[in-house]
Design a protein around this motif. Structure first.
Motif, short mmCIF file in Angstrom:
data_model
loop_
_atom_site.label_atom_id
_atom_site.label_comp_id
_atom_site.label_asym_id
_atom_site.label_seq_id
_atom_site.Cartn_x
_atom_site.Cartn_y
_atom_site.Cartn_z
N ASP A 9 0.81 -1.21 0.00
CA ASP A 9 0.00 0.00 0.00
C ASP A 9 0.85 1.27 0.00
OD1 ASP A 9 0.78 0.59 2.63
OD2 ASP A 9 -0.96 -0.42 3.49
N CYS A 10 0.18 2.36 -0.27
CA CYS A 10 0.83 3.67 -0.40
C CYS A 10 1.62 4.03 0.86
CB CYS A 10 -0.24 4.71 -0.70
SG CYS A 10 0.33 6.40 -0.75
N HIS A 11 1.03 3.79 2.00
CA HIS A 11 1.66 4.11 3.29
C HIS A 11 3.01 3.43 3.43
CE1 HIS A 11 2.39 3.51 7.63
NE2 HIS A 11 1.80 4.69 7.77
N ASP A 12 3.06 2.13 3.17
CA ASP A 12 4.29 1.37 3.34
C ASP A 12 5.34 1.74 2.30
OD1 ASP A 12 3.14 0.20 5.48
OD2 ASP A 12 3.06 -1.84 4.67
N ILE A 13 4.91 2.00 1.06
CA ILE A 13 5.85 2.39 0.02
C ILE A 13 6.51 3.73 0.36
CG2 ILE A 13 5.96 3.31 -2.34
CD1 ILE A 13 4.39 1.01 -3.30
N LEU A 14 5.72 4.69 0.80
CA LEU A 14 6.28 6.00 1.13
C LEU A 14 7.22 5.92 2.33
CD1 LEU A 14 3.20 8.33 0.57
CD2 LEU A 14 5.17 8.00 -0.93
N SER A 54 4.66 3.99 -8.68
CA SER A 54 5.78 4.41 -7.84
C SER A 54 5.34 4.84 -6.46
CB SER A 54 6.55 5.56 -8.50
OG SER A 54 7.15 5.14 -9.70
N ILE A 55 4.10 5.32 -6.33
CA ILE A 55 3.61 5.84 -5.06
C ILE A 55 2.67 4.86 -4.37
CG2 ILE A 55 2.33 7.79 -4.05
CD1 ILE A 55 3.42 9.58 -6.10
N ALA A 109 -3.66 12.42 2.57
CA ALA A 109 -3.87 12.07 3.97
C ALA A 109 -2.72 11.23 4.51
CB ALA A 109 -5.19 11.31 4.12
N VAL A 110 -2.26 10.27 3.71
CA VAL A 110 -1.17 9.39 4.14
C VAL A 110 0.11 10.20 4.32
CG1 VAL A 110 0.37 7.53 3.38
CG2 VAL A 110 -2.10 7.25 3.19
N TRP A 111 0.41 11.06 3.35
CA TRP A 111 1.65 11.83 3.44
C TRP A 111 1.61 12.83 4.59
CZ3 TRP A 111 6.30 11.02 2.78
CH2 TRP A 111 7.25 12.03 2.70
N THR A 112 0.44 13.42 4.86
CA THR A 112 0.30 14.32 6.00
C THR A 112 0.58 13.58 7.31
OG1 THR A 112 -1.35 15.67 4.83
CG2 THR A 112 -1.30 15.83 7.24
N GLU A 113 0.10 12.35 7.41
CA GLU A 113 0.34 11.54 8.59
C GLU A 113 1.83 11.23 8.75
OE1 GLU A 113 -1.11 7.24 10.49
OE2 GLU A 113 -1.59 7.78 8.43
#
Length: 325
Positions: free
Chosen positions: A197-202, A257-258, A301-305
């Protein structure tokens, strides 16, 4: 982060994975010159007849037309200590090859103008035989089994599926370079990683290439992808299928990529439908804006967190691993 810098300083690789029973498993790979007899191979699932005796710092020519993918790949490569020259078009890469020396080439298959296969054939036809024999690692989001033989005949040395782990990228480059040095014709194939998921990749990217670069990558996606979506609509309405294929591919690569899987899936379907002149295009188009807005909202939202957590942890110099938030 401290362990990562120590391992990187020794020319190695470090990776983390979550265990089903809980906790994290850390894997460290270090390469050394063989003193006597055998040496452990780097990685699993490859031809055991080829032994890697050292990890090399390579001069890499990167050919990638998508700005986000080029930023990600370049950052990964530089973090592993490689020297990188990056271009967006195969034609520019050919000119650089004629002027400069490189150890290996990393190229996307889908490029504007001269594509990755045509670029490979152009490299193999260079008058300088040493440059014509450079190992070429191709990146592709999907490679059909029946295409593999054709790609190998075209001169591709290895395939790396998108999306990929940064450690796997370095591993493939190391093995491709070693294969080439001993003139081994085996084609290396590494499939894309399973859905992350996006969270883990970032979080992974922050750990590997740093918070600032990932922040730039996220901002670039949010600022540039909307225009790509607009161009996709225009191409569908004007029935410009070749333009649509390029635009859908660009959106697919950036979303991959994201870790925006819904958007990646829809862009993939649009690309395939355009390639096959499929009437499903008319059904897919209305979904595009909905999926795009949903995924951009989730990304924000994920990146803000992650930004908030990063600010809290920055004083101690530690960022929590995937799944910790």
């Amino acid at each position: 982060a401290i362990c990562q810098r120590l391992v990187m300083a020794m020319g190695g690789m470090i990776a983390a994975s979550r265990r089903p029973e809980g906790g994290v498993c850390m894997t460290v790979q270090l390469g050394f010159e063989a003193v006597c007899g055998e040496v452990e191979t780097l990685g699993k699932g490859y031809d055991e007849s080829v032994m890697i005796t050292a990890l090399h710092k390579l001069n890499v020519l990167l050919v990638e037309d998508d700005d986000i993918n080029r930023m990600v790949s370049r950052s990964f490569l530089e973090e592993f200590g490689h020297q990188v020259t990056a271009v967006a078009e195969a034609e520019s890469a050919i000119r650089l090859l004629e002027e400069s020396d490189f150890d290996i080439i990393l190229t996307d298959i889908s490029l504007p103008g001269m594509d990755g296969l045509e670029f490979t054939q152009a490299v193999r036809a260079l008058a300088d035989t040493q440059k014509a024999q450079l190992p070429i690692v191709a990146i592709s989001a999907h490679v059909l089994k029946q295409e593999v033989d054709y790609y190998q005949r075209s001169g591709i040395s290895a395939f790396l599926g998108k999306p990929y782990e940064p450690e796997k990228l370095n591993e493939v480059l190391q093995r491709s370079f070693s294969y080439n040095r001993i003139d081994n014709p085996t084609l290396i194939q590494v499939p894309a990683i399973e859905k992350v998921d996006c969270h883990d990749i970032l979080l992974r990217d922050v750990e590997v290439i740093g918070f600032d670069i990932v922040n730039e990558m996220v901002e670039l996606f949010l600022n540039s992808s909307r225009e790509t979506v607009v161009q996709i609509h225009h191409s569908i309405e004007a029935q410009r299928w070749q333009d649509l294929i390029q635009q859908a591919h660009k959106l697919k690569g950036a979303a991959s990529s994201i870790g925006l899987h819904e958007l990646w899936q829809l862009a993939t379907e649009l690309e395939l439908a355009a390639e096959n002149d499929c009437p499903e295009l008319l059904k897919l188009q209305p979904k595009l804006d909905i999926v795009y807005e949903q995924d951009c909202k989730m990304l924000t939202a994920v990146w803000t967190e992650i930004q908030s957590q990063h600010n809290k942890e920055s004083a101690g110099g530690v960022l929590p691993g995937p799944g910790a938030l």
